[in-house]
Design a protein around this motif. Structure first.
Motif, PDB file in Angstrom:
ATOM      1  N   SER A 190       0.839  -1.211   0.000  1.00 43.40           N
ATOM      2  CA  SER A 190       0.000   0.000   0.000  1.00 43.40           C
ATOM      3  C   SER A 190       0.866   1.251   0.000  1.00 43.40           C
ATOM      4  CB  SER A 190      -0.920   0.023   1.226  1.00 43.40           C
ATOM      5  OG  SER A 190      -1.831  -1.031   1.164  1.00 43.40           O
ATOM      6  N   GLU A 208      -7.169   1.087  -0.215  1.00 47.35           N
ATOM      7  CA  GLU A 208      -7.549  -0.057   0.595  1.00 47.35           C
ATOM      8  C   GLU A 208      -8.679   0.383   1.542  1.00 47.35           C
ATOM      9  OE1 GLU A 208      -3.995  -1.333   2.530  1.00 47.35           O
ATOM     10  OE2 GLU A 208      -4.913  -3.108   3.406  1.00 47.35           O
ATOM     11  N   ASP A 266      -6.007  -0.996  -4.635  1.00 39.59           N
ATOM     12  CA  ASP A 266      -5.442  -1.599  -3.427  1.00 39.59           C
ATOM     13  C   ASP A 266      -6.451  -2.550  -2.781  1.00 39.59           C
ATOM     14  OD1 ASP A 266      -3.835  -2.259  -1.327  1.00 39.59           O
ATOM     15  OD2 ASP A 266      -3.456  -0.197  -0.674  1.00 39.59           O
ATOM     16  N   GLU A 267      -6.214  -3.844  -2.958  1.00 44.84           N
ATOM     17  CA  GLU A 267      -7.020  -4.908  -2.372  1.00 44.84           C
ATOM     18  C   GLU A 267      -8.523  -4.757  -2.616  1.00 44.84           C
ATOM     19  OE1 GLU A 267      -5.809  -6.972   0.814  1.00 44.84           O
ATOM     20  OE2 GLU A 267      -3.843  -6.054   1.033  1.00 44.84           O
TER      21      GLU A 267
HETATM   22 MG   LIG Z   1      -2.002  -2.690   2.184  1.00 48.10          MG
END
Ligand SMILES: [Mg+2]
Ligand SMILES: Nc1ncnc2c1ncn2[C@@H]1O[C@H](COP(=O)(O)OP(=O)(O)OP(=O)(O)O)[C@@H](O)[C@H]1O
Length: 242
Positions: free
Chosen positions: A43, A85, A161-162
């Motif tokens: 991240s 995220e 991000d994810e």
């Molecule tokens: Mg992360």
């Protein structure tokens, strides 16, 4: 053609060094993934590319120009946009207001209105929930909204991000289809950070494995999939759900 090139980037927070000498490239409309365990610095590297963290060393080149250390609004305007995220949508604002926030660096009102319609046709659930508060959406719907909000900036590079975090296998499949379509539909490249290795390995053309802030392994996705070292280091403990 290389669109984004990160060279020997070192980052950190206060006294802590996170990324060390990290390098990667991303081509036009390419999908590339960064895999790695919790706390590896994935991240932080995405936040650095988006301009939210200033690198301590190294260089970032985007679209042929050096953009190292440029702030997030400048990066967004140039076409580098982060979908963070945890989604970070605004729970008290409506779906449409959230979408429009994604266009904060744009001044073309007609284009923005047209893009709201485009997002609502690409993500039909967002049309159905246009006037609902962001906070009333399910996790999967919030993720769609977060991606759509990112696309409202008309990015050339979308940093995801994810996106599958906390989603059911069915929704992960939907997210997968969306990621695979972003290049064709919106002309953007995707740099995807994922804990769900199954998803990442099924959409990306190339990948990087990050460990302790360093890029430990990189290569075409078939090589990463087959690599026994990679399995040992990372994939062994991960449930593949995509
Ligand atoms: Mg992360
Ligand atoms: N704002 C911050 N201030 C201080 N340290 C931070 C901050 N954000 C992250 N860190 C630390 O930096 C390191 C890398 O974090 P980062 O979030 O980049 O990892 P990650 O690979 O994305 O992990 P995860 O898979 O859990 O999301 C961790 O040790 C984390 O505790």
């Amino acid at each position: 053609m290389t669109l984004l090139s990160v060279s020997n980037v070192t980052t950190g927070y206060g006294p802590t060094v996170v990324n060390r000498d990290a390098s990667l490239t991303l081509g036009k409309t390419e999908i590339v993934t960064i895999l790695g365990p919790n706390g590896a610095g994935k991240s932080t590297l995405l936040r650095t590319i988006a301009g939210l963290v200033k690198p301590r060393a190294g260089q970032i080149i985007f679209d042929g120009e050096t953009v190292t250390g440029q702030p997030p609004d400048v990066m967004a305007k140039r076409g580098v946009v982060l979908v963070p995220e945890g989604r970070r949508i605004f729970v008290d604002m409506t779906v449409e207001e959230n979408l429009r926030l994604g266009a904060y660096t744009r001044r073309d009102a007609d284009g923005i209105n047209a893009d709201v319609k485009t997002m609502e046709s690409f993500f039909p659930i967002l049309a159905a929930k246009r006037n609902d508060k962001g906070g009333s959406l399910s996790g999967g719907q919030q993720q769609m909204l977060a991606i759509a909000r990112g696309l409202m900036a008309r990015p050339k590079v979308l940093l995801l991000d994810e996106p599958s975090l906390g989603l059911s296998p069915l929704l992960v499949k939907e997210i997968k289809a969306i990621i695979l379509n972003i290049g064709e539909r919106f002309g953007a490249s995707v740099l995807l950070v994922e804990q769900n290795a199954g998803l990442a390995l099924s959409v990306a053309a190339r990948g990087y494995l990050m460990q302790n802030g360093r890029i430990a392994i990189s290569g075409p996705i078939e090589e990463l999939r087959d690599m026994s070292l990679m399995r040992e280091l990372y994939l062994g403990g991960i449930k593949e759900t995509a």
